[in-house]
Structures are given as C-alpha cells and as structure tokens.
Enzyme design. Structure first.
Site, mmCIF file in Angstrom:
data_model
loop_
_atom_site.group_PDB
_atom_site.id
_atom_site.type_symbol
_atom_site.label_atom_id
_atom_site.label_comp_id
_atom_site.label_asym_id
_atom_site.label_seq_id
_atom_site.Cartn_x
_atom_site.Cartn_y
_atom_site.Cartn_z
ATOM 1 N N SER A 1 32.964 68.274 44.387
ATOM 2 C CA SER A 1 32.192 68.874 43.449
ATOM 3 C C SER A 1 30.997 68.178 43.090
ATOM 4 C CB SER A 1 33.038 69.221 42.045
ATOM 5 O OG SER A 1 32.171 69.696 40.907
ATOM 6 N N TYR B 1 37.820 65.916 34.494
ATOM 7 C CA TYR B 1 37.578 66.889 35.781
ATOM 8 C C TYR B 1 36.444 65.929 36.551
ATOM 9 C CZ TYR B 1 35.932 70.259 38.899
ATOM 10 O OH TYR B 1 35.649 71.053 40.071
HETATM 11 C C1 8X3 Z 1 32.672 72.918 39.351
HETATM 12 C C2 8X3 Z 1 31.390 72.291 38.898
HETATM 13 O O1 8X3 Z 1 29.459 72.065 36.980
HETATM 14 O O2 8X3 Z 1 31.635 73.352 36.588
HETATM 15 O O3 8X3 Z 1 32.998 72.015 40.286
HETATM 16 O O4 8X3 Z 1 31.809 71.100 36.943
HETATM 17 S S1 8X3 Z 1 30.901 72.333 37.384
#
Ligand code: 8X3
Length: 260
Positions: free
Chosen positions: A146, A159
């Site tokens: 990501s 995350y």
């Molecule tokens: C998803 C991108 O910007 O929502 O992996 O973290 S974000």
C-alpha cells in the site's frame, strides 16, 4: 511481451471481494488455473460461478482464514492435492480497522487483527508455499502492499506498520530467493474504492462513502490490472514494485475533491 498463464496455478487470498476478487478473475482470464480462498463463503461461490462463466474452467475454492494456522494448512493441502503445484501466490488478504490514534483510546483488538492478518497471515501463506513456488521452476510471490507502506499518516499508525512490514518482507524475500526461480513483487495502491473503508469503519457505510466523495478513486480492477501485468511478464522479468494512485491523490492526506 505478455506470457499466458496457461499451465500455471495461481493462489489468491482474500478473494471473495474487492481487489482479490478482481485479481482472481483477471488471472483466470489470462489463462491461469485458480485456487481462491477467503473467510466468506458467499463471495467465493459468486467468484467460482463468475470465473466458470467467463473461462469455462472451475477454480479450486476453499474457506481460508490466514490468521488460523489450521485453516492455512488445510487450504494449502487442498490446493496441492488439486493441482500438484503452485506458480503464483497473491497475498491479498488484509484489512485496516479504525483510525484510532495511538493513545489511551486505541482499540488494541483492532491492532492485533491487523497485524495477524496483514503481516502474520501473509507470512503463514508464504512460508508454506515457498517450497512449491521454487519447485515449480517458475514461481512468483505478489504481495499487496500500500502507499501506507511508504508514508505513515495520523490514525493509520498500526495499518501503516503492517504495510511497512509487508514492504520489508517483500525485500527480504527477494534477497532470500535470489538464485531461485521465484519472482517477488509488491503492488502498492493508494485509495481504492472497495469494502476497505466499510471494514475500516466497522460497517459504517455512510462514513466509508465519504472517504471517496468528490474524487475519482482507483477501482479494484485498476489494481488487478497491475497484478496481472506483473504475473504475465516473461519468467526472467521481475516487476519489483508498482505504486499506483488516483490522479486526484497526491499523498496520504492530499486529495483533490470537487468543491474543495
Ligand atoms: C489503503 C490506502 O490511504 O487508505 O491501503 O491507507 S490508505
């Protein structure tokens, strides 16, 4: 030159919806034989029908929870007994939960689920499939990273940590597999409109839809296109990394929205 997936087996985790679903369809259309896993059976049933309708070939589909060692073992055993080999592993299963700051209000259960799914789940699948990928003579690990693995943002600490972790694992695997016939790729999207935000906001669809309001986010198909591209290069061509974002997104927090 694109190489067909004919004669090759691809495993896709988290395939019941979103990027995983579109990737499974894209790889099947490129000629790969598919093995798809996800926790949700209903999405898998739809995917199997969809692939069969488009290609005439029925994929192997089994429930898979990458946070559960026994489920991972059973899934891998099923794939190997069905096809006898694996060429491509798409480590797609992953999620964000919440936008808590790292302070006294943070939900620690969410932290554990994210780390267990995005990092340990990816490791569990990879560990078990590496021997088969090597043995195939033409193997490929494709990890879903990501932009959150390149740039941390407030409310995304854990995350982002998982996606920075995926980037580290991808880099280590490329070193460890050097000299073996296994490519290692990371596909790192920015904002993609899927169920991602609905899951992140624990089912609050209204809040989730506001994330994508007023601009053109990526779609699951946009990301799947990149995965299929990487998987269909000749065996000696390793696409290390693709970072993709909407033309309307500059970085983690700057998005050009209409009327703003
Ligand atoms: C998803 C991108 O910007 O929502 O992996 O973290 S974000």
């Amino acid at each position: 030159m694109a190489i067909s997936g004919a004669g090759k087996v691809a495993v896709v985790t988290g395939a019941s919806a979103g990027i995983g679903y579109s990737t499974a369809v894209g790889l099947a259309e490129a000629g790969f034989q598919l093995a798809v896993g996800a926790r949700r059976k209903d999405g898998l049933v739809k995917l199997v029908e969809d692939i069969q309708r488009r290609t005439g070939v029925k994929p192997f589909a089994e429930s898979l929870d990458v946070t559960d060692k026994e489920s991972v073992d059973a899934f891998v055993k099923g794939v190997v007994s069905e096809y006898g080999k694996v060429n491509v592993l798409v480590n797609n299963a992953g999620k964000a939960l919440g936008v808590d700051y790292i302070d006294e209000r943070a939900n620690e259960d969410d932290w554990e689920v994210m780390l267990d799914t995005n990092v340990l789940g990816l490791l569990r699948m990879t560990k078990r499939l590496v021997p088969y990928l090597v043995e195939s003579g033409d193997g490929h690990i494709i990890n879903l990273g990501s932009t959150a693995g390149h740039e941390a943002y407030a409310g995304g600490g854990v995350y982002c940590a998982t996606k920075f972790g995926v980037r580290a694992i991808t880099g280590a695997l490329r070193q460890e597999l050097l000299g073996k016939p296994v490519r290692v790729t990371s596909i790192d999207p920015g904002m993609v409109e899927t169920e991602f935000s609905v899951v992140r906001f624990h089912g609050d669809t209204e809040r989730a839809s506001r994330v994508y309001e007023g601009f053109r986010p990526l779609t699951a198909e946009d990301v799947a296109d990149c995965i299929v591209f990487a998987a269909t290069r000749p065996a000696h061509v390793n696409i290390d990394n693709i970072i993709l974002k909407s033309v309307d997104q500059a970085d983690a927090t700057r998005v050009a929205r209409k009327g703003q």
